[in-house]
Design a protein around this motif. Sequence first.
Motif, mmCIF file in Angstrom:
data_model
loop_
_atom_site.group_PDB
_atom_site.id
_atom_site.type_symbol
_atom_site.label_atom_id
_atom_site.label_comp_id
_atom_site.label_asym_id
_atom_site.label_seq_id
_atom_site.Cartn_x
_atom_site.Cartn_y
_atom_site.Cartn_z
ATOM 1 N N VAL A 17 -56.773 -8.686 38.477
ATOM 2 C CA VAL A 17 -56.701 -8.426 39.922
ATOM 3 C C VAL A 17 -57.926 -7.646 40.380
ATOM 4 O O VAL A 17 -58.520 -7.953 41.425
ATOM 5 C CB VAL A 17 -55.388 -7.710 40.300
ATOM 6 C CG1 VAL A 17 -55.406 -7.255 41.752
ATOM 7 C CG2 VAL A 17 -54.193 -8.616 40.037
ATOM 8 N N ALA A 18 -58.337 -6.650 39.596
ATOM 9 C CA ALA A 18 -59.525 -5.866 39.953
ATOM 10 C C ALA A 18 -60.763 -6.759 40.006
ATOM 11 O O ALA A 18 -61.583 -6.646 40.930
ATOM 12 C CB ALA A 18 -59.728 -4.731 38.951
ATOM 13 N N PRO B 282 -54.290 -14.246 40.492
ATOM 14 C CA PRO B 282 -54.502 -13.940 39.080
ATOM 15 C C PRO B 282 -53.214 -13.490 38.371
ATOM 16 O O PRO B 282 -53.041 -13.770 37.184
ATOM 17 C CB PRO B 282 -55.525 -12.802 39.076
ATOM 18 C CG PRO B 282 -56.026 -12.673 40.442
ATOM 19 C CD PRO B 282 -55.109 -13.411 41.359
ATOM 20 N N ILE B 283 -52.340 -12.839 39.097
ATOM 21 C CA ILE B 283 -51.063 -12.414 38.502
ATOM 22 C C ILE B 283 -50.261 -13.641 38.090
ATOM 23 O O ILE B 283 -49.751 -13.718 36.966
ATOM 24 C CB ILE B 283 -50.262 -11.526 39.481
ATOM 25 C CG1 ILE B 283 -51.025 -10.243 39.785
ATOM 26 C CG2 ILE B 283 -48.876 -11.223 38.915
ATOM 27 C CD1 ILE B 283 -50.423 -9.405 40.898
ATOM 28 N N TRP C 266 -49.911 -5.709 30.747
ATOM 29 C CA TRP C 266 -49.976 -5.046 32.047
ATOM 30 C C TRP C 266 -51.401 -4.656 32.399
ATOM 31 O O TRP C 266 -51.823 -4.795 33.534
ATOM 32 C CB TRP C 266 -49.037 -3.837 32.090
ATOM 33 C CG TRP C 266 -49.333 -2.804 31.024
ATOM 34 C CD1 TRP C 266 -48.762 -2.723 29.787
ATOM 35 C CD2 TRP C 266 -50.283 -1.750 31.106
ATOM 36 N NE1 TRP C 266 -49.298 -1.676 29.086
ATOM 37 C CE2 TRP C 266 -50.230 -1.049 29.871
ATOM 38 C CE3 TRP C 266 -51.171 -1.302 32.085
ATOM 39 C CZ2 TRP C 266 -51.031 0.056 29.601
ATOM 40 C CZ3 TRP C 266 -51.962 -0.196 31.818
ATOM 41 C CH2 TRP C 266 -51.891 0.465 30.586
ATOM 42 N N TRP C 267 -52.167 -4.204 31.424
ATOM 43 C CA TRP C 267 -53.524 -3.737 31.688
ATOM 44 C C TRP C 267 -54.480 -4.914 31.944
ATOM 45 O O TRP C 267 -55.394 -4.798 32.758
ATOM 46 C CB TRP C 267 -54.029 -2.843 30.551
ATOM 47 C CG TRP C 267 -53.941 -3.470 29.181
ATOM 48 C CD1 TRP C 267 -52.889 -3.394 28.311
ATOM 49 C CD2 TRP C 267 -54.924 -4.290 28.553
ATOM 50 N NE1 TRP C 267 -53.152 -4.110 27.175
ATOM 51 C CE2 TRP C 267 -54.406 -4.664 27.286
ATOM 52 C CE3 TRP C 267 -56.185 -4.742 28.926
ATOM 53 C CZ2 TRP C 267 -55.102 -5.476 26.399
ATOM 54 C CZ3 TRP C 267 -56.888 -5.545 28.035
ATOM 55 C CH2 TRP C 267 -56.343 -5.900 26.784
#
Length: 179
Positions: free
Chosen positions: A116-117, A137-138, A109-110
């Motif tokens: 995404v960031a 990216p996900i 998750w991180w």
Amino acid sequence: MVDQPTALRRLAHRLAIINLWSKVRPVQERLPWHTVVAASLAGGATIAILGASTDLFHAPLLVAAFGSSCVLVFLLPDAPLSQPANVIGGHFIAAVAGLTVHAILPVAWWSIGIAVAAAMAAMAALRVVHPPAGGTPIAIMLTHEGWGYLFTPVLAGAVILTLCALTYKYMLGRTSSRS
């Protein structure tokens, strides 16, 4: 007969709802019905073209984020975030960010958040922000895609989507593009 405190509470409740609605109501102008119909048909046709191209060329050209891109490029074709450089560049940069993070970090998750960031920061730095590309990216991280994904389906699909959008703008008589 309703007692005065109850009536005041009801009035206060109604006013609170009205006040809340004024903060969350849509502020976007209503689009003409013919624009909505034409844009929806063009967006649907573009997704169908990408899907058919996948079958025709035996290579994936359809990415879920392209559906969101169609919303922007066909319903708001003159918006800065709908311009060709933003669509192609945004998806390409976001894919690079996702693939880079995937190559370096485990999928968690991180790390998806980091991908995404990184995509957001890179798109902003390069001035090719395209919100639907934030999903790229996900998808890359969750499906464990390799570097080939950068060109097929991301780059090839974004180029085809952009060509469809430019054709739509030309047919509408909107030949000017900000890119």
